[in-house]
Design an enzyme around this catalytic site. Structure first.
Site, PDB file in Angstrom:
ATOM      1  N   ASP A 183       0.862  -1.189   0.000  1.00 60.25           N
ATOM      2  CA  ASP A 183       0.000   0.000   0.000  1.00 60.25           C
ATOM      3  C   ASP A 183       0.896   1.236   0.000  1.00 60.25           C
ATOM      4  O   ASP A 183       1.978   1.242   0.605  1.00 60.25           O
ATOM      5  CB  ASP A 183      -0.904   0.017   1.228  1.00 60.25           C
ATOM      6  CG  ASP A 183      -1.972  -1.068   1.163  1.00 60.25           C
ATOM      7  OD1 ASP A 183      -2.312  -1.502   0.034  1.00 60.25           O
ATOM      8  OD2 ASP A 183      -2.458  -1.498   2.222  1.00 60.25           O
ATOM      9  N   ASP A 196      -7.082  -1.537  -4.365  1.00 61.10           N
ATOM     10  CA  ASP A 196      -8.166  -1.214  -3.436  1.00 61.10           C
ATOM     11  C   ASP A 196      -9.118  -0.185  -4.053  1.00 61.10           C
ATOM     12  O   ASP A 196     -10.340  -0.290  -3.912  1.00 61.10           O
ATOM     13  CB  ASP A 196      -7.595  -0.674  -2.123  1.00 61.10           C
ATOM     14  CG  ASP A 196      -6.727  -1.703  -1.407  1.00 61.10           C
ATOM     15  OD1 ASP A 196      -6.949  -2.910  -1.615  1.00 61.10           O
ATOM     16  OD2 ASP A 196      -5.822  -1.287  -0.653  1.00 61.10           O
TER      17      ASP A 196
END
Length: 246
Positions: free
Chosen positions: A205, A219
């Site tokens: 991330d 995401d």
């Protein structure tokens, strides 16, 4: 002699009996009556009506299978008309999925190479910055203790989308499912091939808004696809292209 014959009478002879006017009338009465000229047209008309009735009956019986076949054809035609028109949108689905997957994969490669073990890069002051972290949980760093479960869920989502693609005729649904598929594949790739191990890998991330969880492009694709599916369902649009109103 004539007087005697008059008194005794002449013997009954078949020829004599039939020779007189009475004999002629008897023979005429004994013969079956021939149809008169006046009754001929009426009898012909009656026979013609009977013949036409029989012909109508025969044509009705002969036309019954044809009528049944025609009704079957009409029913099949109506069924075809009810089906969604146009080609299935599988190409759109996989094109969107491939684009989302490649974009996510390339961004993670760049982030790992340039940002990991480095200071965050500020894009909009403290409100938005790029920071490389490893997430063992679900999207937005939730549920880090359930990595294997999220891996199984991602694989199940991919299988469901692939099966749903067989009846996909709607472009908006193809885009939504493509985003879901690309995002699920992106994070599943991390869980399979990244440390600490297969099906336990941590997802990369790097997008870090202020006061919000860190996430990645996979995401984002999953969230955008989910929102689009909710909107399409609210409007009554099904994946097969039909529109229903509750």
């Amino acid at each position: 002699m004539a007087e005697v014959e008059r008194i005794i009478g002449t013997p009954d002879m078949p020829e004599a009996a039939g020779a007189g006017p009475e004999g002629a009338r008897d023979r005429a009465a004994a013969r079956p009556a021939a149809p008169s000229a006046d009754a001929g047209p009426e009898q012909d008309a009656t026979r013609a009506d009977e013949g036409s009735t029989r012909a109508d009956d025969d044509s009705t019986r002969a036309g019954a299978p044809q009528a049944a076949a025609a009704s079957a054809d009409d029913a099949s035609g109506a069924a075809v008309a009810d089906r969604p028109r146009g080609r299935r949108r599988i190409a759109v689905l996989f094109s969107v999925a491939a684009f989302a997957y490649v974009l996510d994969l390339v961004s993670k490669i760049v982030v790992v190479a340039r940002l990991e073990h480095h200071a965050p890069v500020r894009l909009v002051g403290d409100w938005l910055q790029l920071e490389a972290i490893r997430n063992a949980g679900a999207a937005f760093s939730f549920g880090e203790a359930y990595t294997v479960i999220f891996t199984v869920i991602a694989a199940a989502v991919i299988v469901v989308i692939a099966r749903l693609a067989r009846k996909l005729y709607s472009v908006p649904w193809a885009i939504a499912l493509g985003l879901l598929l690309g995002g699920a594949l992106g994070n599943l790739t991390d869980r399979i091939f990244r440390a600490p191990g297969v099906f336990k890998g941590a997802v990369v991330d790097f997008i870090s808004p202020k006061h919000f969880a860190v996430f990645n492009l996979a995401d984002s694709a999953i969230v955008c696809g989910g929102i689009l599916i909710v909107l399409l369902s609210f409007r009554g649009l099904d994946p097969d292209g039909t529109v229903h109103k509750d």
